[in-house]
Design a protein around this motif. Structure first.
Motif, short mmCIF file in Angstrom:
data_model
loop_
_atom_site.label_atom_id
_atom_site.label_comp_id
_atom_site.label_asym_id
_atom_site.label_seq_id
_atom_site.Cartn_x
_atom_site.Cartn_y
_atom_site.Cartn_z
N ALA A 1 18.23 5.99 -2.20
CA ALA A 1 18.05 5.44 -3.54
C ALA A 1 16.58 5.51 -3.96
CB ALA A 1 18.54 4.00 -3.59
N ARG A 2 16.35 5.77 -5.25
CA ARG A 2 14.99 5.77 -5.78
C ARG A 2 14.98 5.12 -7.16
NH1 ARG A 2 14.42 9.75 -9.59
NH2 ARG A 2 16.07 11.34 -9.63
N ALA A 3 13.89 4.47 -7.47
CA ALA A 3 13.75 3.80 -8.76
C ALA A 3 13.55 4.83 -9.86
CB ALA A 3 12.56 2.84 -8.71
N ALA B 1 0.82 -1.22 0.00
CA ALA B 1 0.00 0.00 0.00
C ALA B 1 0.85 1.26 0.00
CB ALA B 1 -0.94 -0.01 1.21
N ASP B 2 2.06 1.18 0.55
CA ASP B 2 2.92 2.37 0.63
C ASP B 2 3.83 2.50 -0.59
OD1 ASP B 2 4.64 0.28 1.00
OD2 ASP B 2 5.50 1.00 2.89
N ALA B 3 3.61 1.69 -1.61
CA ALA B 3 4.51 1.68 -2.76
C ALA B 3 4.14 2.76 -3.76
CB ALA B 3 4.46 0.31 -3.44
N ARG B 4 5.12 3.11 -4.60
CA ARG B 4 4.90 4.00 -5.74
C ARG B 4 5.39 3.27 -6.97
NH1 ARG B 4 7.74 7.68 -8.87
NH2 ARG B 4 9.67 7.23 -7.73
N LEU B 5 4.47 3.02 -7.89
CA LEU B 5 4.81 2.28 -9.10
C LEU B 5 5.52 3.21 -10.08
CD1 LEU B 5 4.52 -0.57 -10.24
CD2 LEU B 5 2.31 0.09 -11.18
N VAL B 6 6.69 2.80 -10.58
CA VAL B 6 7.50 3.64 -11.46
C VAL B 6 7.39 3.19 -12.91
CG1 VAL B 6 9.86 4.37 -11.99
CG2 VAL B 6 9.10 4.24 -9.61
N SER B 7 7.44 1.88 -13.16
CA SER B 7 7.37 1.39 -14.54
C SER B 7 6.75 0.00 -14.59
CB SER B 7 8.76 1.36 -15.19
OG SER B 7 9.57 0.35 -14.62
N ALA C 1 20.78 7.71 -6.82
CA ALA C 1 21.14 7.91 -5.42
C ALA C 1 22.39 8.78 -5.36
CB ALA C 1 21.42 6.57 -4.73
N ASP C 2 22.47 9.59 -4.34
CA ASP C 2 23.64 10.44 -4.13
C ASP C 2 24.00 11.24 -5.38
OD1 ASP C 2 23.90 9.39 -1.55
OD2 ASP C 2 25.12 7.73 -2.27
N GLU C 3 22.97 11.74 -6.08
CA GLU C 3 23.14 12.57 -7.27
C GLU C 3 23.80 11.84 -8.44
OE1 GLU C 3 25.12 16.14 -6.14
OE2 GLU C 3 23.49 16.82 -4.83
N VAL C 4 23.81 10.50 -8.41
CA VAL C 4 24.30 9.71 -9.55
C VAL C 4 23.25 8.65 -9.88
CG1 VAL C 4 26.73 10.05 -8.97
CG2 VAL C 4 25.51 8.06 -8.08
N THR C 5 23.33 8.11 -11.10
CA THR C 5 22.43 7.03 -11.49
C THR C 5 23.25 5.80 -11.83
OG1 THR C 5 22.42 7.99 -13.72
CG2 THR C 5 20.50 8.42 -12.33
N GLY D 1 11.08 0.86 1.91
CA GLY D 1 12.35 0.15 1.95
C GLY D 1 13.26 0.44 0.77
N GLY D 2 12.88 1.38 -0.10
CA GLY D 2 13.69 1.71 -1.26
C GLY D 2 13.20 1.03 -2.51
N PRO D 3 13.95 1.11 -3.61
CA PRO D 3 13.54 0.52 -4.88
C PRO D 3 13.38 -1.00 -4.78
CG PRO D 3 15.31 2.09 -5.24
CD PRO D 3 15.20 1.90 -3.75
N ARG D 4 12.36 -1.51 -5.46
CA ARG D 4 12.09 -2.95 -5.48
C ARG D 4 11.75 -3.34 -6.92
NH1 ARG D 4 6.92 -5.96 -2.72
NH2 ARG D 4 7.56 -8.12 -3.16
N LEU D 5 12.56 -4.21 -7.49
CA LEU D 5 12.36 -4.70 -8.85
C LEU D 5 11.74 -6.09 -8.76
CD1 LEU D 5 12.96 -3.97 -11.84
CD2 LEU D 5 15.13 -5.17 -11.59
N VAL D 6 10.55 -6.25 -9.35
CA VAL D 6 9.83 -7.52 -9.22
C VAL D 6 9.33 -7.99 -10.59
CG1 VAL D 6 9.09 -7.06 -6.85
CG2 VAL D 6 7.61 -6.39 -8.75
N VAL D 7 9.15 -9.30 -10.71
CA VAL D 7 8.55 -9.88 -11.91
C VAL D 7 7.48 -10.86 -11.46
CG1 VAL D 7 10.28 -11.74 -12.06
CG2 VAL D 7 9.04 -11.04 -14.10
N GLY D 8 6.38 -10.92 -12.21
CA GLY D 8 5.28 -11.83 -11.89
C GLY D 8 4.72 -12.44 -13.16
N ALA D 9 4.11 -13.60 -13.04
CA ALA D 9 3.50 -14.27 -14.18
C ALA D 9 2.10 -13.71 -14.41
CB ALA D 9 3.43 -15.77 -13.94
#
Length: 477
Positions: free
Chosen positions: A431-433, A370-376, A450-454, A394-402
């Protein structure tokens, strides 16, 4: 083993020898007591360690080994990275003397291997299962010891079925339930893999047998000397008529950049210094609509575009663009091979929608925090999986689902269990996605700021991750 070796030296020598799988780990077995060497199963599991572990003596004949584990490969080749490196204590190693030399008389099944040795000791292979319509082959990445009867291990893993996250209604197998590999190993004769299966396959019709051979041939395609498959039952050949209806493996896409000019008067494939190559009327529509993001369909005749009013379906002919989603906070859409536009809002509460080219809307269930923000969001080229990049507490989370679809209509219903794809390097607190994308059938890439770099990373879905560098101010991939 060297004569006169201590228990500690025997243990370290045994660990070093488990990187050599030839002849059924013959060298590693020479460190074991005679009655243990024949029953020890090195294929049960593989632990990948970060560094050398610590040895502790429990008594005069028993050592304990603790080590930081990064990942584990199970008996059928599934690779699972540890959420974070964790200390693990292996089952105790008990020693006895045989012929005056120390040998290991008690140990757990499986092997331990270093992160550096893993790439040469194990090779990656892609198993294939079908989507429920049998129109697409869906990849499932596995890892097997390089010199340990790979064709046999591939067939046995196929018989075991897909990874759990793919086996929730998103994929099926052409292999009948209960089928066994009767004669092992799988032999290779004149480029043909001889696969001797139990009698269940004799109940299959012609089409089902063709699908079975196609699935086996695709899964064995990574084995260098295999060009085809011969099915047998009790060593008797099974006749399977050839078929021309073979699903495309790893669908290819145009490698050129899809871009809009800075003046916003041209859109299409970048052609170097000559500007962009337009995609028919589709390019004109994208410019007219002031699109800020575009997902191009496989046939280049349809696209999903994020425009100021929402998400629109755009075609490369005289058909007028269709505004299909007007919700606030929409993120760039995706489009699949069935010409369904996938749209979502940054707030997961807004829901994930699959929309036909005529505007019919199918809500798709997905469990996001519920606290997530979807980026892509990005649907894979086999239409069976979806990649999502999420920002949360908790920071960026990369997930895959069927993608689970209705068997009768093929429309998407829900996204199965979400599998986290770990990052190679620890993420900074701020860090942010930024963005993520499919690279090929088993690889994805991510951009994190993060820290002004990607930072850009390449991730194998069911494998490892590695850095691709730190391009400044990256905003899309």
């Amino acid at each position: 083993p060297t004569p006169g070796a201590t228990q500690e030296e025997i243990l370290q020598g045994f660990f070093a020898a488990t990187t050599a799988s030839q002849e059924n780990y013959r060298i590693a077995r020479s460190y074991l007591a005679d009655d243990v060497a024949s029953v020890w199963n090195p294929y049960q599991s593989t632990l990948v360690r970060a560094q050398q572990g610590d040895v502790e003596r429990l008594d005069d004949a028993t050592l304990e080994y603790s080590v930081e584990v990064l990942a584990e490969v199970d008996a059928v080749g599934r690779y699972r990275a540890a959420p974070e490196a964790s200390e693990q204590v292996l089952p105790p190693f008990r020693f006895v003397r045989e012929g005056g030399e120390w040998r290991i008389a008690e140990l757990g099944d499986g092997i331990l291997i270093s992160r550096q040795a893993f790439p040469s000791a194990f090779s990656q292979h892609v198993l294939y299962f079908y989507d429920p319509t049998f129109e697409n082959l869906v990849p499932d990445l596995r890892w097997f010891p390089t010199r340990a009867g790979v064709p046999t291990r591939i067939v046995r893993a196929l018989l075991d079925g897909p990874s759990s996250w793919l086996g929730q209604g998103a994929t099926v197998s052409a292999i009948p339930e209960g089928t066994q590999l009767v004669a092992a190993p799988v032999g290779i004769v004149d480029g043909q893999a001889i696969v001797d299966l139990s009698a269940e396959i004799l109940e299959l019709g012609e089409t089902e047998l063709q699908r079975l051979v196609t699935q086996l041939r695709a899964s064995l395609g990574s084995v260098s000397n295999v060009a085809g498959v011969q099915l047998t039952v009790d060593q008797a050949p099974v006749s399977v008529p050839p078929t021309t209806e073979v699903p495309e493996l790893a669908p290819q896409v145009d490698g050129r950049l899809l871009a809009m000019t800075e003046e916003r008067d041209g859109f299409g494939f970048s052609s170097g210094g000559a500007g962009v190559e337009a995609i028919g009327q589709l390019s004109e529509r994208v410019i007219e609509l002031q699109a800020s993001a575009v997902a191009l369909g496989p046939g280049r005749t349809i696209a999903a575009a994020l425009i100021p009013d929402g998400v629109a379906v755009v075609r490369s002919n005289d058909t007028e663009p269709l505004l299909v989603d007007t919700r606030a906070g929409l993120i760039p859409p995706s489009i699949d091979g069935q010409q369904l536009t996938w749209a979502a809002t940054a707030d997961p509460a807004g829901g994930l929608l699959a929309i036909t080219s005529t505007g019919e809307i199918f809500p798709v269930e997905v469990a996001l925090p519920a606290d997530a923000r979807l980026v892509s969001i990005d649907v894979s080229r086999d239409d069976a999986r979806i990649l999502m990049f999420v920002d949360g507490v908790g920071g960026p989370r990369l997930v895959v689902g069927a993608i689970v679809r209705d068997e009768a209509t093929g429309r998407p219903i829900r996204i199965g269990d979400l599998i986290d794809i770990p990052f190679e390097t620890a993420l900074a607190a701020d860090a942010r996605a930024v963005d993520a994308a499919w690279v090929d059938e088993v690889s994805v890439a991510s951009v994190v700021a993060a820290d002004e770099v990607t930072a850009v990373e390449l991730h194998e879905v069911g494998g490892r991750s590695r850095s691709l560098g730190r391009p400044p101010e990256a905003v899309q991939i």
